[in-house]
Design a protein around this motif. Structure first.
Motif, PDB file in Angstrom:
ATOM      1  N   ARG A 141     125.976 -29.927  55.410  1.00  0.00           N
ATOM      2  CA  ARG A 141     126.617 -28.730  55.974  1.00  0.00           C
ATOM      3  C   ARG A 141     128.131 -28.885  56.041  1.00  0.00           C
ATOM      4  NH1 ARG A 141     125.655 -23.660  57.772  1.00  0.00           N
ATOM      5  NH2 ARG A 141     126.560 -24.147  59.793  1.00  0.00           N
ATOM      6  N   LYS A 201     121.656 -23.849  53.692  1.00  0.00           N
ATOM      7  CA  LYS A 201     120.557 -23.450  54.579  1.00  0.00           C
ATOM      8  C   LYS A 201     119.398 -24.449  54.534  1.00  0.00           C
ATOM      9  CE  LYS A 201     121.503 -18.474  54.374  1.00  0.00           C
ATOM     10  NZ  LYS A 201     122.779 -18.614  53.655  1.00  0.00           N
ATOM     11  N   VAL A 229     117.751 -24.979  57.885  1.00  0.00           N
ATOM     12  CA  VAL A 229     117.044 -23.751  58.283  1.00  0.00           C
ATOM     13  C   VAL A 229     115.689 -23.678  57.579  1.00  0.00           C
ATOM     14  CG1 VAL A 229     117.085 -21.221  58.214  1.00  0.00           C
ATOM     15  CG2 VAL A 229     119.171 -22.498  58.783  1.00  0.00           C
ATOM     16  N   TYR A 230     115.686 -23.940  56.267  1.00  0.00           N
ATOM     17  CA  TYR A 230     114.437 -23.898  55.500  1.00  0.00           C
ATOM     18  C   TYR A 230     113.457 -24.962  55.989  1.00  0.00           C
ATOM     19  CZ  TYR A 230     116.991 -20.969  52.140  1.00  0.00           C
ATOM     20  OH  TYR A 230     117.705 -19.975  51.540  1.00  0.00           O
ATOM     21  N   SER A 269     114.221 -26.609  50.784  1.00  0.00           N
ATOM     22  CA  SER A 269     115.274 -27.234  51.587  1.00  0.00           C
ATOM     23  C   SER A 269     115.940 -28.395  50.852  1.00  0.00           C
ATOM     24  CB  SER A 269     114.707 -27.707  52.932  1.00  0.00           C
ATOM     25  OG  SER A 269     113.870 -28.838  52.781  1.00  0.00           O
ATOM     26  N   GLU A 328     118.149 -27.157  48.168  1.00  0.00           N
ATOM     27  CA  GLU A 328     119.371 -26.606  48.749  1.00  0.00           C
ATOM     28  C   GLU A 328     120.385 -27.725  48.985  1.00  0.00           C
ATOM     29  OE1 GLU A 328     121.622 -23.356  50.747  1.00  0.00           O
ATOM     30  OE2 GLU A 328     120.313 -23.649  49.016  1.00  0.00           O
TER      31      GLU A 328
END
Length: 227
Positions: free
Chosen positions: A112, A119, A122-123, A172, A175
């Protein structure tokens, strides 16, 4: 004196000699790339330019790669990645069942800092939430199903929840891969490559291998081979 770099029909730069040394050390410019002297158009390879420059003026100590895509004042301050050898992460993961999840979350929090739009966490959390909620709902449905009826609906809900959790977990880690590739091929271009297959099967340990490479590069200027 500055140089334009040509590769596969594309042109980059101009770069100073110090920037060229940094990019070559990072692997984002190859010694075989074509270098055009910006002031007179003289053409040679990057290797020849650096060899000649070294003979005339020995290079100073390591110079971190310059930022060819963002101006220095726009480059964010990024903390060092999680730094444990991947084999140590593997051993601890075998000894403590919750460690892999915690370390993966640690990696995602760090990513991040490279990309605020990432994300991955989040995932990941959504996947566990969907999986837990679906299994609970399916279990309750099966528990209260009539004794003369096979609890098809409850079983289907559980299977669907497990699949959704797996899909979100895979999303995730890809990502994480997306943000690392974007950052380390633009903002700090070290020519990072991340295999999709290795990401799919060994994401935690594969990411850690490359994160440890980045830490060593940041601390010493040496970027080990991709492996």
């Amino acid at each position: 004196m500055t140089y334009l770099i040509q590769r596969d029909g594309q042109q980059f730069g101009p770069y100073t000699l110090e920037q060229l040394r940094g990019y070559v050390s990072a692997g984002s410019i190859l010694p075989t790339d074509i270098a055009l002297q910006a002031d007179n158009g003289a053409m040679s390879t990057v290797a020849a330019v650096l060899e000649k420059a070294t003979a005339l003026h020995p290079p100073p100590g390591y110079v971190a790669p310059a930022y060819g895509f963002l101006r220095p004042e726009h480059v964010p301050i990024v903390p060092l990645p999680p730094n444990l050898h991947w084999a140590i992460v593997l051993v601890i993961s075998l000894a403590f069942s919750l460690f892999p999840l915690g370390w993966l979350i640690y990696q995602m929090v760090w990513v991040r800092s490279l990309d605020l739009a990432n994300k991955a966490l989040v995932y990941l959390l959504a996947g566990f939430g969907v999986g837990l909620g679906g299994c609970l709902a399916g279990g309750l449905s099966m528990a209260f199903a009539g004794s003369d009826h096979f609890p098809v609906l409850g079983f289907a809900v559980i299977m669907l929840a497990i699949f959704a959790m797996w899909a979100l977990n895979i999303l995730s880690v890809f990502e994480v891969r997306r943000s690392m590739l974007a950052y380390y091929n633009t903002v700090e271009p070290i020519g990072l490559r991340l295999s999709g297959v290795m990401t799919f099967f060994f994401s935690l340990f594969y990411f850690q291998h490359h994160m440890s490479r980045i830490v060593t590069w940041k601390q010493t200027g040496y970027l080990s081979p991709q492996g």
